[in-house]
Design an enzyme around this catalytic site. Structure first.
Site, PDB file in Angstrom:
ATOM      1  N   ARG A  36      32.581 -20.977  43.294  1.00  0.00           N
ATOM      2  CA  ARG A  36      33.387 -21.897  44.109  1.00  0.00           C
ATOM      3  C   ARG A  36      33.393 -23.318  43.545  1.00  0.00           C
ATOM      4  O   ARG A  36      34.390 -24.030  43.670  1.00  0.00           O
ATOM      5  CB  ARG A  36      32.879 -21.896  45.557  1.00  0.00           C
ATOM      6  CG  ARG A  36      33.288 -20.633  46.299  1.00  0.00           C
ATOM      7  CD  ARG A  36      32.862 -20.647  47.743  1.00  0.00           C
ATOM      8  NE  ARG A  36      33.541 -19.576  48.470  1.00  0.00           N
ATOM      9  CZ  ARG A  36      33.260 -19.220  49.716  1.00  0.00           C
ATOM     10  NH1 ARG A  36      32.309 -19.854  50.383  1.00  0.00           N
ATOM     11  NH2 ARG A  36      33.934 -18.261  50.307  1.00  0.00           N
ATOM     12  N   LYS A 197      38.105  -0.199  59.215  1.00  0.00           N
ATOM     13  CA  LYS A 197      38.683  -0.095  60.552  1.00  0.00           C
ATOM     14  C   LYS A 197      40.103  -0.641  60.665  1.00  0.00           C
ATOM     15  O   LYS A 197      40.389  -1.732  60.198  1.00  0.00           O
ATOM     16  CB  LYS A 197      37.778  -0.830  61.559  1.00  0.00           C
ATOM     17  CG  LYS A 197      36.403  -0.195  61.702  1.00  0.00           C
ATOM     18  CD  LYS A 197      35.592  -0.900  62.777  1.00  0.00           C
ATOM     19  CE  LYS A 197      34.261  -0.197  63.010  1.00  0.00           C
ATOM     20  NZ  LYS A 197      33.485  -0.833  64.083  1.00  0.00           N
ATOM     21  N   GLY A 354      36.739 -10.453  50.849  1.00  0.00           N
ATOM     22  CA  GLY A 354      35.416 -10.251  50.245  1.00  0.00           C
ATOM     23  C   GLY A 354      35.218  -8.906  49.582  1.00  0.00           C
ATOM     24  O   GLY A 354      34.882  -8.823  48.393  1.00  0.00           O
ATOM     25  N   GLY A 377      39.039 -15.210  55.364  1.00  0.00           N
ATOM     26  CA  GLY A 377      39.781 -15.348  56.607  1.00  0.00           C
ATOM     27  C   GLY A 377      41.143 -15.977  56.433  1.00  0.00           C
ATOM     28  O   GLY A 377      42.132 -15.529  57.029  1.00  0.00           O
TER      29      GLY A 377
END
Length: 395
Positions: A36, A197, A354, A377
Site C-alpha cells: 500500500r 455466499k 481480498g 469494500g
C-alpha cells in the site's frame, strides 16, 4: 469524469493535504508488507516534483476515538522514507496547534505524516469541526485513498469540500479502470463472481446482470443457484433460504439478455482438506455424502471460450476452494487464461477484493491483469452501482 487530477492543480509552494491508505501490517515495529505504501509513491513524487509539500492524512486500525499506542503511524516513518527517498517528518496529531506548527514548518522537498485520523472519534462521524481543523494544515486536498472512498469520514468527505480538491494518481488509475470496466465498457463484457455466499453479493449480482453480457458464478455461490434450479448439491455449502432470490436473479438476467454461466461439471470430495480424495462429476450428479469444492474441466473450458470472445472482464471472487489443492484448479486455469488474453492486448481485465487478489497472485496471473484493485469494500460498492462519498466529494 467530474473530478480533477494533480494535473489540474497549481501545487508550487502549496501544502497538499493528501489522504492515503497506508493501513499496512506491522510486526515488532516494522512494516512487513509495503504494497500500500508503494502504490502511493507516484502521487507523492508528483506533488514534490511540482513544488508541493505533501502532508499525509491516514487511518490505522480501529482505535475508536482513543489514543491507542499500538495504532500510531509513527513506526511507518522509516518505510515511507525508504519508499519516497526524502525525509518524512511526523506530527503527533492530525489537527490542532502542534499539527499546524509542523505543517507550517514543512520544508520544500520533504513530507509530513500526521497521526492516525481515527484517534479522533469525529473522524468516522464525518465531523465538520474536525475537518475544519484538518483544513488549516493545507492549501489543497488530494484524495489518493480509493479504498476508503466508500466511507463518508472527515478526512475523505467533509475535508474535500473545504479545499480545492483533486484525485491522486492511485485514485485516478482506479477510477479510470472501473469506468472502463463498468461505466462505458468495450463489449462483450464478462463478470466472474465467486466466493462462499450469495447473501454477501446480492446487490452486486443484481447490478451486474443489467450491465454485463455473461455472468460467470462460481464458488459456494454457484451451489445456491444450482439448488435453486432443483439440482441436488449433497453436503455442499449452500444457502437454501436464498433459492427464491437466486431464481429472481436468473429471471432478471434473462430479461436483460445476460447469460448466467453455472458450472456444468464439478469436483466433489467427502472432506475439505488438501489432497483429499476427489472426483469430477456432472453438476447434476453430486453424491449425497459429498460436497462441491471446485468447478470441473468442462466448466473451465466454457469459461475460457467466453473469455476468448470477450473484450472486458470484471473479476471478484474465486471459482472454488482456491486456498487448497486440488480445489484451486478452476480458479488458476481461468485466471491464467484471462491473464494471457490481457497480456496479448485482447482483453481489458479489472479485478478486486481480498480473496480475489490472493487467488490471482496464487495463480501467478495478477501481474498480467490490466488493473488489480486492492480496495475491498470500495471496489465492491462501485460494482454494486453505489455512489462513493469520497469520490462524489471530489466533483
Amino acid at each position: 469524469m467530474g473530478w480533477k487530477t494533480l494535473d489540474d492543480m497549481d501545487l508550487a509552494g502549496k501544502r497538499v493535504l493528501t489522504r492515503v491508505d497506508i493501513n499496512v501490517p506491522v510486526e515488532d515495529g516494522r512494516v512487513t508488507d509495503t504494497t500500500r505504501i508503494d502504490r502511493i509513491v507516484p502521487t507523492i513524487k508528483d506533488i514534490l516534483a511540482k513544488g508541493g509539500r505533501p502532508v499525509l492524512l491516514a487511518h490505522f486500525g480501529r482505535p475508536k476515538g482513543e489514543r491507542v499506542p499500538s495504532m500510531s503511524l509513527q513506526p511507518l516513518v522509516p518505510a515511507l522514507e525508504a519508499a519516497f527517498g526524502v525525509p518524512v517528518m511526523f506530527a503527533a496529531d492530525c489537527t490542532g496547534p502542534a499539527a499546524e506548527a509542523a505543517a507550517a514548518a514543512l520544508p520544500e522537498g520533504q513530507v509530513l505524516l500526521l497521526e492516525n485520523t481515527r484517534y479522533h472519534a469525529g473522524e468516522t462521524k464525518n465531523d465538520p469541526e474536525l475537518a475544519a481543523g484538518m483544513a488549516k494544515l493545507g492549501d489543497i486536498y488530494c484524495n489518493d485513498a480509493f479504498s476508503a472512498a466508500h466511507r463518508a469520514h472527515s478526512s475523505t468527505e467533509a475535508l474535500a469540500r473545504l479545499l480545492p480538491a483533486c484525485a491522486g494518481r492511485l485514485m485516478e488509475a482506479e477510477l479510470k479502470a472501473l469506468e472502463a470496466a463498468l461505466g462505458d465498457p468495450v463489449r462483450p463484457v464478462v463478470a466472474v463472481v465467486g466466493g462462499a455466499k450469495v447473501s454477501t453479493k446480492l446487490d452486486l449480482l443484481g447490478n451486474l446482470v443489467a450491465k454485463v453480457d455473461h455472468l460467470v458464478i462460481g464458488g459456494g455461490m454457484a451451489n445456491t443457484f444450482l439448488y435453486a434450479q432443483g439440482t441436488p448439491v449433497g453436503k455442499s455449502l449452500c444457502e437454501t433460504d436464498l433459492a427464491d432470490t437466486a431464481r429472481e436473479i436468473l429471471q432478471k438476467a434473462q430479461a436483460a439478455g445476460c447469460e448466467i454461466v453455472l458450472p456444468s461439471d464439478v469436483v466433489v470430495a467427502r472432506e475439505f482438506k488438501a489432497g483429499a480424495a476427489n472426483e469430477t462429476v456432472p453438476a447434476t450428479a453430486c453424491p449425497e455424502d459429498a460436497m462441491i469444492l471446485d468447478a470441473g474441466p468442462e466448466a473451465v473450458a466454457r469459461i475460457a471460450s467466453i473469455l476468448e470472445g470477450a473484450k472486458t472482464l470484471i473479476w471478484n471472487g474465486p471459482l472454488g476452494a482456491f486456498e487448497i489443492a486440488p480445489f484451486d484448479a478452476a480458479t488458476n486455469a481461468a485466471a491464467r487464461k484471462a491473464a494471457e488474453l490481457s497480456k496479448a492486448g485482447k482483453l481489458i481485465s479489472v479485478a478486486g477484493g481480498g480473496d480475489t487478489v490472493a487467488a490471482l497472485n496464487k495463480a501467478g496471473a495478477a501481474e498480467d491483469f490490466t488493473y488489480i484493485s486492492t480496495a475491498g469494500g470500495a471496489f465492491l460498492e462501485w460494482m454494486e452501482g453505489k455512489a462513493l462519498p469520497g469520490v462524489a466529494a471530489l466533483g
